[in-house]
Structures are given as structure tokens and as C-alpha cells.
Design an enzyme around this catalytic site. Sequence first.
Site, PDB file in Angstrom:
ATOM      1  CD  GLU A  71      -1.748  -2.407   1.365  1.00 14.08           C
ATOM      2  OE1 GLU A  71      -0.631  -2.631   1.881  1.00 14.08           O
ATOM      3  OE2 GLU A  71      -2.556  -3.311   1.094  1.00 14.08           O
ATOM      4  CG  HIS A  98     -11.794  -7.077   5.636  1.00 12.37           C
ATOM      5  ND1 HIS A  98     -11.278  -7.996   6.498  1.00 12.37           N
ATOM      6  CD2 HIS A  98     -11.158  -7.265   4.453  1.00 12.37           C
ATOM      7  CE1 HIS A  98     -10.375  -8.744   5.874  1.00 12.37           C
ATOM      8  NE2 HIS A  98     -10.272  -8.318   4.629  1.00 12.37           N
TER       9      HIS A  98
END
Lengths: 327, 351
Positions: free
Chosen positions: A60, A129
Site C-alpha cells: 500500500e 475490513h
Amino acid sequence: MPELRYLDALNRAHHEEMARDERVVVLGEDVGAKGGVFGVTAGLLERFGEERVIDTPLAESAIVGCAIGMAINGLVPIAEIQFADFLHPAFDQIVSEAARMRYRSNGAFGCPLVIRVPYGGAHGTALYHSQCVEAFYAHVPGLKVVAPYTPYDAKGMLKAAVRDPDPVLFLEHKRLYRIVRGEVPEEDYEVPIGPAVVRRPGKHLSVFTYGWMLHETLRAAEMVQPEGIEVEVVEIRTLRPLDKLTILRSVAKTNKALVVYEDNRFCGYGAEIAALIAEEAFEELDGPVMRLGGPDVPAVPFARSLEEAWMPDADRIAQAIRRLARY
Amino acid sequence: MTPEITAKPQHTNLGLSDGDVLRMYGYMVLARVLDERMWQLQRAGKARFVVSAPGHEGAQVAMVWPLDRERDWFVPYYRSLAACLVKGMTPTEILLSVLAKATDPSSGGRQMPGHYSSPRLRILSGSSTVGTQYPHAVGIAYAAKVRRTGEVVVVSIGEGGTSEGDWHEALNFAGVHRVPCIFCVENNRYAISVPLHKQMAVDSVAVRAAGYGMPGVSVDGCDVLEAYRVMREACERARRGEGPTLVEFRVERLSPHSSEDQQERYRSPEDLEAARRRDPLVRFGGYLRSVGLLDDTRDQALWARARREVDEATEAAERAPDPDPATLLRHVYHDPEPDRPADPVYWIPRE
């Protein structure tokens, strides 16, 4: 005007912006052949090719860091991070690099890039999540943070973000993708970054909210209507820069303010709205500025019973509204 | 066999003219003199902080020399003084940032010295967080590749920075996409005080290149011509579209890490003496003498010219205005401060 799902509206915006401007590129994990984990980038690889639709390594910080370099050298990158929970490895690149590039170079280098991130709790998304990350980033000067709710705004604000000269963190509550539908014009339009919007006019109290909590708040407003409580619901669809005027006008009209947000209540984004109202609208208030936030646990637990116990919903918002209305 | 009596000097074989190598040496001298001046300004209380790089000059001059100064990109780190001079920054521009003046082209006095930046010269602004510039360089190179501009990107860092995740993520990305980027590592064996063997379990950073599918070269960064040869090859490779190269320059850090550091606390006198014996200025000066391009008179003239230039730059920088406090809030966003309160009760300027 066609009625589209939230994710389809975002997909349209990608297609249109990439067709309009060849500098626009998309990068992230699984954005190519798979079309993104939620399908937002579907069809882009086939239409625009591998150079402009980049399936990146699973890293990321590199996704955001490379996007910064691309923005510096003439591209307009849209970086997708699969879940807001996975944005943390890129925190430094967003906060210390992208957001600060203009200030630290005394205006010489800009950083026009968009970072799209699904966030928020949904059905069984569990601890990693489902996080809400807006407070971390709304805190940062130099960064713009948006969280549109309607499909109309999703398309128009993504276009505005792509065309913005500054880095924009584009938050998409993942419950909205397939549940929320709305009319989306086929033509090109922008919804400007900045203005908040009154989604439901009312006179007894104002609720300020965004993301999935707007959905629950509008339901709560319906629930308390038969009790004679007319709730004004204001959507803060841009978290930074903040449209203070629309907030203060609403407080001046209803004299009571409740802020609803899904993130942990402590130091959550709603605290900033509450502080703003307390400081700048004190004389308009007929009751305390109240906050309803998520519980102060790390994120949503996986088990159904725990998830249900966790989630701020219309019932809880209605309770808070009734409590505030009694003042 | 008859010995070749007309053997060409090493630099000629590398395609460098006599003028080129004298200019390279001139930049090294200028960087050294400028470096010393930065420390004097700090010790005199005029500069609040300095970070410098004596010992790195040879590697840095070699690093930037093969670049097209206008077209190619250089993504520096805090020791990139000589490299930025070669790319086109002037001593005055450097000292404006050392003294944090309003006209400092790097940041207008907002960043510490050593954070070089110039959009005109394609030198990208960096932060103090080590390693973050590596992904930026990859992104710039990716854009160059997609836009078919022919640009090459050179990025640099110290060996300590190669422990950062961003460093590895960037090389991995670059290897996959074969971008025109040269990853330089100036290995002076100390990350502030932490020695090489506590930084990594390998002797050379260059071996890490294998993990990212690119060539890795380790070169003596005190040997200017050999360092140049390696960089030229890496640049040609990048321009041919054959992808990135990792280049380790083995250099010496002759100064402490920064004006806040005392390296005698963690380096032995023998270690420091050995480092001084590898001074690239002495070595390259010796080469130039051996091929008849330099003698005492010319050398003294070169140093005197550099000192004059730095004196003039110091005077110009000292005359420059300090940043106006009224500019504190500028350039947060492209548009003038979209979220500044109309009634600024939260940020009240001093009377």
C-alpha cells in the site's frame, strides 16, 4: 435518467474521466482483470490497457508513494486501496508526503491524486475490513477528505476529485455499493468538493452525519416524525474542507445539534463538528451538543451477535434524537 | 609486443573530455567549500541546523553527470549537496535554504537545510522520513515510461535507508514495471551511529537487486571515473527501456551525521583516519595530476575560485529577507486556504 447503484456510478466516473483525459491512470491491487474487489474498476483494463490500469504489487505504501511520483510527473492517478484498514501502511505517504508536498515546496510542487478507499462496517467484515479512518486524515492540512452518499454525488464528486489540484481521500462506505441506488445523469457533471447538503429539512433539531449513518439517520427521522419531532438532516459529504456555514445555519434554525458518526466516539470526526457548534453557535443552542458514535472498541467484531451490538443504527439514533428533543 | 606509448587517459576512454573532468573536480571542490561554510554558519549561530556530506562528493558528481540536466529527474536525500550543484542549483540557492530565507527555492524557509527541491531543475522535494522518496522516483519514472518522454530518474539514499519498507516496495514495483530509474545508495557504513553490520546481514546493498529482478552494482564511490562509468551504463540501460539498476557507492562520511552529532563518540580514531585517507578530492586530484591536467598552481586557483564563489553566495544569502510571518498559512492547498475560518479566532496573528 438511469437509476444506478453506488458502485456503478463510481465505475461510470472512472470510464468517463479516463476517456476524457489520457493522463488519468488507475492503480491498486486487483484493479485490472478482476475490476477491483468490489467491481468499481470493472472494464477499465479492457478499455484502457495495462499501462493506464495498473495491477500493483501488494504494497500500500508503494501504491500511494508511486502515485505521488506519477502526479508529480504529469499523470493524474486514482489509487485504490482495497480496504481502509489497509490504508495504514500508506499513512506516512499520505500524511507526510502527498498532503505536505505543496506546503513544503512553498507552492512549487502540487500533488493531484485521488486515493479511493472502501471503509466502514458491513455484514461480517470484522475487525480488519470495517474501520472508519476519516478522523486520522481529516486532521491533516493539505488533504481533502470526502465521503459521498448518493450515487449522483459519488459520480460527480469523483470527477471533482480527479480534477482537483490537491490530494483527495475518497471514502466509500462499503454498505452503499450495492444497496443504495439513485438517479445518475449520463452526461458529464461535477459535484464540488466542499458544500454540505440538507437532506431533510426540519425545525426541532439538526443531525449532522455522513456515510452509512446518513441512511440510518434518515430512517430515524422517519421514526420520530409521528412523535412530532421534525428532524433536519445535514449530510457532511466533504469532511475537509468543512462547510461550516451550512452547519451553523442549520443550528441557527433548529437550535439543537446531534452529530452521528460510525467511527469510535472518542476523538472521532464528529467531535470537530460538535466543537465548531459549541464555539461558533453557543448563543443559538437550546440544549447540549450531543454525539452518537460507535463504541470505543477497535472495530466491528465478526460474530453476528457482536456486530449487531456494535452498530449504531436507526433505533439508537432515534433514542438520541428523543433525548435531545426533550431539552 | 611494443608498449602502447600513446595510451589514452582513463577519462578519455570513457568519453569525458579534459574540460569535463576538470569541471567534475571543480564541482567537488565547490561542494567541499560550501559544506565547510554551512558548518561555519551553524557554529556562528546563523544557521539553526546543517547536514552535510564531505566524502560523498565524488559519487554524487558521478551520479548526476550522465543525466540531461534539464530533462532528467533527480530525487535527492539530505546529503545530496554535490549532486544538486551538478544538477544546477547554485551555492546561493543552497545557502538561502541553510539560512531559511524567503527566497530559498527549496521550500521558502519551511524545511530544514538539506531538503533540496527545484521544479525548474527537476529536483523533487523530499521529507525527513527516510526512504519515502524511493516510491516517488518510481512513480516519476513510470509516468516517463507511459508518457514516452525519454526521461531518466536518479534517486539517492544512504545505506541505512535501505532498511525501510518503502525502499523495498519501490524496488519491487520498479522491477515489475521495468521503469527508467537508477536507484543509488551512498553507503558510508554508518546510519548516524549504527554501523553497517547492524544495519543489514549482507556486505553489500547491491546483492539485494537480485530479489527485484534488476542488476545490482557495487562501486567504489571514491573513484569518480569508475563511479561515472557505472552510472553512465545504468542510464543508457534505462534509456534503452531495459529497466532499473541498483548502484551502491562505497563512500566515506568525513563529517558527523549533522550539526547535532559527534561522531567521535562512536567511531574510532583509526576508522576516521582511514576514511580521511580515502577522500575523493585527494584521489581525483591525484588522477588529474597524473594525466597532466592539474598542478599546484591550477589547484590553488580552483580552490580560490570556489571560496570566492561561496563568499559571494554567503553575502547574497545573508542579505536576503526572512520569510514574512504573514505567509505562514500559504500553500496548504492550491486554492487559497479553503477552510480557513472567515473570522480567524483560532489562529490569531501576532500584532
